[in-house]
Design a protein around this motif. Sequence first.
Motif, PDB file in Angstrom:
ATOM      1  N   ASN A  12      12.877  27.034  14.416  1.00  0.00           N
ATOM      2  CA  ASN A  12      13.099  28.313  15.109  1.00  0.00           C
ATOM      3  C   ASN A  12      14.058  29.203  14.331  1.00  0.00           C
ATOM      4  OD1 ASN A  12      11.396  27.699  17.197  1.00  0.00           O
ATOM      5  ND2 ASN A  12      12.996  27.169  18.661  1.00  0.00           N
ATOM      6  N   GLU A  40      13.022  26.430  23.465  1.00  0.00           N
ATOM      7  CA  GLU A  40      14.470  26.283  23.309  1.00  0.00           C
ATOM      8  C   GLU A  40      14.862  24.863  22.913  1.00  0.00           C
ATOM      9  OE1 GLU A  40      16.481  27.663  26.760  1.00  0.00           O
ATOM     10  OE2 GLU A  40      15.732  29.725  26.600  1.00  0.00           O
ATOM     11  N   ASP A  41      14.067  23.887  23.327  1.00  0.00           N
ATOM     12  CA  ASP A  41      14.378  22.487  23.036  1.00  0.00           C
ATOM     13  C   ASP A  41      13.566  21.957  21.855  1.00  0.00           C
ATOM     14  OD1 ASP A  41      11.930  22.613  24.263  1.00  0.00           O
ATOM     15  OD2 ASP A  41      12.206  20.792  25.460  1.00  0.00           O
TER      16      ASP A  41
END
Length: 543
Positions: free
Chosen positions: A247, A272-273
């Motif tokens: 990311n 996000e994870d």
Amino acid sequence: MMADKPTYEKLESIIKELKAELVKSKQIEESPRENKEKFNVMLQSIGDHMSMMDKELNIIWANKTAKKIFGNDIIGRKCFEVYHKRKSSCEPYPCLTLKTFQDGKVHEHYTEVIDKNGETIYFHCTANVALRDKKGKPKAVIELSRDITEQKRAEEEKSKLEARLQVAQKMEAIGTLAGGIAHDFNNLLMSIQGNISLILLDMDSTYPYRKRLKNIEKQVQRGAKLTSHLLGYARKGKYEVKAIDLNQLLEDILETFARTRKQITIQQDFAEDLSVIEADAGQIEQVLLNIFINASDAMHGCGNLILRSINVTHKEMKGKLYKPKSGNYVLLTVTDTGIGMNKKTIERIFDPFFTTKEMGRGTGLGLASAYGIIKAHGGYIDVESKKGQGTTFSIYIPASEKKEQQVVKTAEGVIKGTGTVLLVDDEKIIAKVGQDLLEAVGYRVLIANDGKETIEVYRKNWKNIDIVILDMVMPNSGGGEAYDRMKEINPDVKVLLSSGYSIDGEATNILERGCNGFIQKPFNINDLSQKIRKILEKKFSQH
């Protein structure tokens, strides 16, 4: 091999038994229930699908197998409606029943039907006349059909595997050729780069030809970038593997890309994870930029670029032309709203030197190298596209349990040093320019031109040699064997691997056995001096 299909003889035998019962004088009128039961016992015992149709293609009888597959309500309905979900007959002639009604002969073929649940089934069908009128013309036709779905799918899977193998063999062959070309070209560039570094080292900044030399150096770097694409395609494209956050890498690349493509709207949906991946950040950046630039070109510089990252497992990677290894993956999809591609273009999209761009606008190596780089990282790359409907690239990279490593930038410039270096290279012109580079920054240099000579020189001088710069590909034993022999002589030997190939393959294996570092040809005097200093600093700090 297909299972045994219903034979003409079997169907003939069934029909003869039917006719024998029917012609028994007035037996149907005298005991219809008994006769019907006898027919049912005989016909329902057949495990294959059986049904009988009249001239209007109405199903007038069906056995239990047929009703189980197509439903209990099929009697009185049209055969094309029940079996093929059609509104009209299968004319002119995929229809066995019509053919048999017309010529009274036995016909057979393979066909697809749709069961009561909407699933496609593959049948082998045989049709023959069941009943004739007083003029001898067909009055009813019976069809005997065997379900060959499993065999059909097994054959299709076999064909896919064969096609996959052919593609893999083609990619491997071209990759081997591309890797060899890149290696030899990098050695040529090394000679040019080394001589330029030596000239620039003693040249004043006001010298009139300094600018020209710097321009030549830039062209060497462009050549090195081109060979990195070839090495990428050859799956020899990893240089320095670290645990990285995909990311964050995407954010950094997009920040630069967006400034140069302001008419493209970039949509991001990043998990996000998201798991960490173990990868060469520079090589993954090369893959992403290649895909982004292709997307931009397909949209003519204006459209939507949609990026999505998510964690997946191998179980979610279904319907692929490959069988993914078990485990967790990071999936990145890149979708554009461009012109899309036809099937023929998709089939060749990862071939080296294939391009749909006009002459001079592309080398045809961008996506080829992307394919090789992702494969070298243990991942997979797919493409889906339709003409006029845009394109989606899906990139799967194995997830890692390691923690993210931050990239530390090293200082630039030449670092002087002292000590003795054993320089190993089978190409004498490269060995000579390497010797001149090392002596220019303060080192004493010993030379060896093959594996055997390397071991001999090291055995005689190992106590005075501070570091060995070892070429990977040499005659009379390669770099790997030479390293192992030197390690036997001195377990603390310090070795910097050097190659026109990248860090993949044998270089990685040697590094895992304790080798101290790797430098990619062509390198300049700055990179070389910094690599040596880094290794020697560790050596002296341990004593």
